[in-house]
Design a protein around this motif. Sequence first.
Motif, PDB file in Angstrom:
ATOM      1  N   VAL A   1       1.023  -0.969  -0.301  1.00  0.00           N
ATOM      2  CA  VAL A   1      -0.346   0.038   0.154  1.00  0.00           C
ATOM      3  C   VAL A   1       1.096   0.935   0.065  1.00  0.00           C
ATOM      4  CG1 VAL A   1      -1.437   1.069   1.362  1.00  0.00           C
ATOM      5  CG2 VAL A   1      -2.250  -1.728   0.760  1.00  0.00           C
ATOM      6  N   ALA A   2       1.790   1.431   0.749  1.00  0.00           N
ATOM      7  CA  ALA A   2       2.555   2.387   1.033  1.00  0.00           C
ATOM      8  C   ALA A   2       3.184   2.353  -0.683  1.00  0.00           C
ATOM      9  CB  ALA A   2       3.617   1.965   2.182  1.00  0.00           C
ATOM     10  N   ASP A   3       3.928   1.433  -1.332  1.00  0.00           N
ATOM     11  CA  ASP A   3       3.874   1.762  -2.392  1.00  0.00           C
ATOM     12  C   ASP A   3       3.334   2.653  -3.229  1.00  0.00           C
ATOM     13  OD1 ASP A   3       6.266   0.257  -2.361  1.00  0.00           O
ATOM     14  OD2 ASP A   3       6.264  -1.309  -2.239  1.00  0.00           O
ATOM     15  N   ILE A   4       2.198   1.677  -3.186  1.00  0.00           N
ATOM     16  CA  ILE A   4       0.681   2.142  -4.452  1.00  0.00           C
ATOM     17  C   ILE A   4       0.830   3.407  -4.161  1.00  0.00           C
ATOM     18  CG2 ILE A   4      -1.575   2.115  -5.316  1.00  0.00           C
ATOM     19  CD1 ILE A   4      -1.526  -0.874  -4.369  1.00  0.00           C
ATOM     20  N   LEU A   5       0.149   3.833  -2.875  1.00  0.00           N
ATOM     21  CA  LEU A   5       0.173   5.758  -2.661  1.00  0.00           C
ATOM     22  C   LEU A   5       1.419   6.646  -2.605  1.00  0.00           C
ATOM     23  CD1 LEU A   5      -2.705   4.442  -0.196  1.00  0.00           C
ATOM     24  CD2 LEU A   5      -3.085   5.676  -3.061  1.00  0.00           C
ATOM     25  N   GLN A   6       2.625   5.599  -2.751  1.00  0.00           N
ATOM     26  CA  GLN A   6       3.479   6.867  -2.550  1.00  0.00           C
ATOM     27  C   GLN A   6       3.945   7.506  -1.454  1.00  0.00           C
ATOM     28  OE1 GLN A   6       2.960   8.714  -5.758  1.00  0.00           O
ATOM     29  NE2 GLN A   6       3.356   7.199  -7.016  1.00  0.00           N
ATOM     30  N   ILE A   7       3.074   6.773   0.106  1.00  0.00           N
ATOM     31  CA  ILE A   7       3.579   7.361   0.878  1.00  0.00           C
ATOM     32  C   ILE A   7       4.326   6.530   1.935  1.00  0.00           C
ATOM     33  CG2 ILE A   7       1.420   8.147   0.751  1.00  0.00           C
ATOM     34  CD1 ILE A   7       0.165   5.473   3.054  1.00  0.00           C
ATOM     35  N   LYS A   8       5.198   6.686   1.757  1.00  0.00           N
ATOM     36  CA  LYS A   8       6.192   5.510   2.595  1.00  0.00           C
ATOM     37  C   LYS A   8       7.379   6.322   4.132  1.00  0.00           C
ATOM     38  CE  LYS A   8       9.142   1.541   0.313  1.00  0.00           C
ATOM     39  NZ  LYS A   8       8.527   0.773  -0.750  1.00  0.00           N
ATOM     40  N   GLU A   9       7.180   7.665   2.776  1.00  0.00           N
ATOM     41  CA  GLU A   9       8.102   8.502   3.725  1.00  0.00           C
ATOM     42  C   GLU A   9       7.173   9.226   5.347  1.00  0.00           C
ATOM     43  OE1 GLU A   9       7.460   8.926   0.841  1.00  0.00           O
ATOM     44  OE2 GLU A   9       6.071  10.552   0.603  1.00  0.00           O
ATOM     45  N   LEU A  10       5.982   8.499   4.745  1.00  0.00           N
ATOM     46  CA  LEU A  10       5.526   9.342   6.311  1.00  0.00           C
ATOM     47  C   LEU A  10       4.763   8.407   6.761  1.00  0.00           C
ATOM     48  CD1 LEU A  10       2.289  10.735   3.618  1.00  0.00           C
ATOM     49  CD2 LEU A  10       4.640  12.042   4.808  1.00  0.00           C
ATOM     50  N   MET A  11       5.130   6.865   7.256  1.00  0.00           N
ATOM     51  CA  MET A  11       4.355   5.962   7.951  1.00  0.00           C
ATOM     52  C   MET A  11       5.102   6.348   9.081  1.00  0.00           C
ATOM     53  SD  MET A  11       3.894   3.914   5.834  1.00  0.00           S
ATOM     54  CE  MET A  11       3.694   2.280   6.102  1.00  0.00           C
ATOM     55  N   GLN A  12       5.612   6.930   9.796  1.00  0.00           N
ATOM     56  CA  GLN A  12       6.104   6.950  11.055  1.00  0.00           C
ATOM     57  C   GLN A  12       5.378   8.180  12.160  1.00  0.00           C
ATOM     58  OE1 GLN A  12       7.055   4.782  12.935  1.00  0.00           O
ATOM     59  NE2 GLN A  12       7.049   2.934  10.888  1.00  0.00           N
ATOM     60  N   ARG A  13       4.778   8.980  10.690  1.00  0.00           N
ATOM     61  CA  ARG A  13       4.305   9.873  10.819  1.00  0.00           C
ATOM     62  C   ARG A  13       3.015  10.366  11.536  1.00  0.00           C
ATOM     63  NH1 ARG A  13       4.336  14.794   7.379  1.00  0.00           N
ATOM     64  NH2 ARG A  13       6.948  14.565   5.827  1.00  0.00           N
ATOM     65  N   ARG A  14       1.878  10.652  12.784  1.00  0.00           N
ATOM     66  CA  ARG A  14       0.361  10.818  13.296  1.00  0.00           C
ATOM     67  C   ARG A  14      -0.197  11.633  12.118  1.00  0.00           C
ATOM     68  NH1 ARG A  14       1.127   8.833  18.682  1.00  0.00           N
ATOM     69  NH2 ARG A  14       3.212   7.797  18.621  1.00  0.00           N
ATOM     70  N   PRO A  15      -0.922  11.740  12.253  1.00  0.00           N
ATOM     71  CA  PRO A  15      -2.166  12.115  11.126  1.00  0.00           C
ATOM     72  C   PRO A  15      -1.882  13.716  11.986  1.00  0.00           C
ATOM     73  CG  PRO A  15      -3.616   9.609  12.583  1.00  0.00           C
ATOM     74  CD  PRO A  15      -1.920  10.003  13.301  1.00  0.00           C
ATOM     75  N   LYS A  16      -1.822  14.359  12.472  1.00  0.00           N
ATOM     76  CA  LYS A  16      -1.906  15.449  13.382  1.00  0.00           C
ATOM     77  C   LYS A  16      -0.668  16.142  12.404  1.00  0.00           C
ATOM     78  CE  LYS A  16      -3.721  17.205  17.456  1.00  0.00           C
ATOM     79  NZ  LYS A  16      -3.205  16.286  18.720  1.00  0.00           N
TER      80      LYS A  16
END
Lengths: 362, 278, 286
Positions: A117-132
């Motif tokens: 999913v991280a690949d598909i949506l290109q959110i790899k660099e966000l994985m350790q952040r919180r929604p805020k």
Amino acid sequence: MAELSLKNVVKRFGSYEIIRNASLDVADGEFVVFVGPSGCGKSTLLRMIAGLEHITDGEIHIGDTLVNDVEPADRGIAMVFQSYALYPHMTVEQNLAFGLRMTGNPKADTDRRVQRVADILQIKELMQRRPKQLSGGQRQRVAIGRAIVREPRVFLFDEPLSNLDAELRVQMRVEISRLHKELGTTMIYVTHDQTEAMTLADKIVVLRGGNIEQIGAPLDLYDNPANQFVAGFVGSPKMNFMSAEVTATDSDNVTLTLLNQGNVRLSLPLKNPPPAIGDAVTLGVRPEHFAKAGEGVADLTIAVDVAEHLGNTSYIYANVAGGEQLIIEREESRNEIKTDTLTVAIKSSHALLFDKTGNRLR
Amino acid sequence: MKSQSRSTLVRSLALHAVLIPLAIIWLFPLWMMLVFATMPDYGIFSPQIELLPSTHFLENLSNLQADTDFIRALMISVSVAIVYTILSVLLTSMAGWALARYQFVGKSLVIAIILGTITLPYFVVVIPQFIMVAREFKMANTWIALIVPPLFNSLGVLFMRQAFSMMPAELFDAARVEGVKEWQIFLRIALPLARPTMAALAIILFLASWNNYLWPLLINSRPGMLTAPVALGTLIGLTKVSWGGIMAGAVMLTAPILVIFILLQRHFIAGIAAGAIK
Amino acid sequence: MQLRNRAAYGFLAPYLMIFATFWIWPIISSFLMSFQNTRVNPWVFSLGANWGRLFNDPAFYNALKNTMIILIVQVPVMITLATVMAVLLNSPLLKARGLFRFAFFAPVVVGEVAYAAVFRLMFNLDFGIINKLLNSVGIPSISWFAEAPAAMALLIIAVTWRWAGYNAIIILAGLQSIPGDVYEAATLDRVSKARQFIYITLPLLKPIILFCVILSIIGSMQLFTEPMLITNRGGPGGGTETLGLFLYRQGFTSLNFGYASAIAYTMAALAIVISLLNLWVGRDQK
Ligand SMILES: Nc1ncnc2c1ncn2[C@@H]1O[C@H](COP(=O)(O)OP(=O)(O)OP(=O)(O)O)[C@@H](O)[C@H]1O
Ligand SMILES: [Mg+2]
């Protein structure tokens, strides 16, 4: 992958009937959009499909199973909410994996799915952040990611883009469309934005006051609305509606007087059983379906109120007697529309006719 | 401009001229508690005005320990307050969650009963509670008698219900769609998000338990099972007793809670304000 | 769906069991007991044993009178003080805000037994610091514990010290919830600070102050530990005996549960009347 069908589904809250007898068939892999004004029951219908809302009557099938009494988690669906509904105290990675972890999915598989999913949506660099710590668009992406992780048979979206600004909305819309092509999964999407509906859907379901008004392909609805409500709801700018009275009928034609246009008369072919003489009817013409003076069934001379020039096209707004407003789209060069009055013609081929209750006559 | 800053100065002076004496008066009893606790008994009863602390605190403490087993009483009070607070926060959170987030038969009845009886004086229930625990259950002078009956307090239910019902419903629906069980939703999503409210509630409950006097006085009267306030209370009014010792005990009762108060002032004030305003 | 809602009973059950056992049942039970003669075995129904006796008992009227006096004097004094504290603490001109907050709010956390002990010492006739201070400015010693009016005053002072800050916290929260732009608008209209307080702050605070009054009345009505420990079991000679103490004496010294229950329900009735009065006054405002 699954088809989905609703059979005479009813929802009541106490004595209020929120959904009346809704029936719908969704083919495998289809992108269906529920559209309608606020409070018409779109979310309720979607939540009933999800199993978050009990159905009062009727049947819902997903694949070949009757799911009326199946828990949401066991329906093979995933849902994306308007408010994103990300768990605020978890990182993006934990958000994506939470459901799988809680239901005891093997760790290796969970990790694999989250990675994908991280690949598909290109959110790899966000994985350790919180929604805020995410922007609106990023949050939306994570919310969609959380749905994909479940590898559902049907995706449900409840106004997923309504909290985004206009530009992001267009961007995410394209992305959802791409996602649908990639995954090929059935998607049901709720919106009250008819542009979203027109651009995304294979099939649009128009709802009003708990009733399904029409089901059809976007252009079908545009060209061939079942009634005045759908005609007015689909398309932007809106279709023009003009009050008229039936003055004469014969076997193939009906003659009308446009009450607020200086009693202009026009006659239109009509196959259906004709209305009675003296009946109040409404004539519907889309802004782009006006022709140059003399090229249609009747000429209207209108006082120009405001002219909006968008470059490729222009919109002319005219206030008419009886509180009606006309919007006319003109593609000729802007210099030609300097005059205070304008004469346009109604093309009979695209003129629709509705009776008093909004039913389509033609 | 000048006259404005002048009037501001005057107002500021007036403000402090009222507040400083008031604050001194308000701090005075606490200060005197410290003074008495550090003074030998002959100092307390001397004809002079003694306003400064002395150095006899430990001596006073050991006098107190000679009068009653205060160390054990403190230990009982600490344990009871901790266990009570944990249990009460847990139970009332669960109940508040149920009342905030589910529709079920009897829900409005439960809420109505809680709201309708919350202002009833404690004295209305203390006699039957006493009869039940002491005579029917024969549980006087036990830990359970100290901890369990006060768990009835419904403040936490209202408190937590309020916190849970302010959370967005979609959050929990999202988890449901993912197949997360109801109790997991409660434990893993609702509770972590309610942490500030739980903290405020925990502080208030801890304080209530720590300072509780009437119930422990009634139910645990056997030496060795006294809570600290009760142990201290029984000394007040006796004739041959070390007053320095009593005051040292008062300091032992007050100091920890004052430290907690200073450290967690924000939660504390939030708790009191929210509990009142609801 | 239905299944999901059934989970609610699971969440509710543990608390509800305790709530029913130690709150609801006792409420019913003491009501029933108030109609029973509990000094005979087995208990028998009797109106006269408790309710009949109550209304003819001079000790009850004494306790009721003392409680009412404390209420009528202490609550207004304390609420006024609390309002002053809250308003002053809210002033933007204040320096060392934390210190002042600590001074006023700290008594809220001090246990009843601890502060009772301090007050006993401070107000001691011969050695108490208060009398020493009074003497030093030429006022003769007051015998706080031997004369009923002085003992009542002492109780009122003690309770006010302990609870004023509590009410100030609530009122301060109310003050801080008044949006600042109301004052900005008033300042632009050249309304003086004093008038702003009278015409904006006080009316907006009214419901909260009213709430504090009710809370304090209900609290003071149940006054027990202070007369028990500070004035030595309602001394001198019952001069500070409150309803709470009277109930304690009847219930747990004389072990007359039925009679004590009748006293408890008298208190409850007063609390209910006061709460209703509050509702009625609140209704009147709107
Ligand atoms: N729990 C409920 N109890 C009673 N009525 C409800 C409940 N939930 C929704 N409704 C009503 O059902 C109707 C449809 O609500 P729904 O949320 O499905 O509308 P919607 O089409 O999604 O609107 P929007 O575009 O504003 O999201 C509304 O009139 C709403 O007030
Ligand atoms: Mg909706």
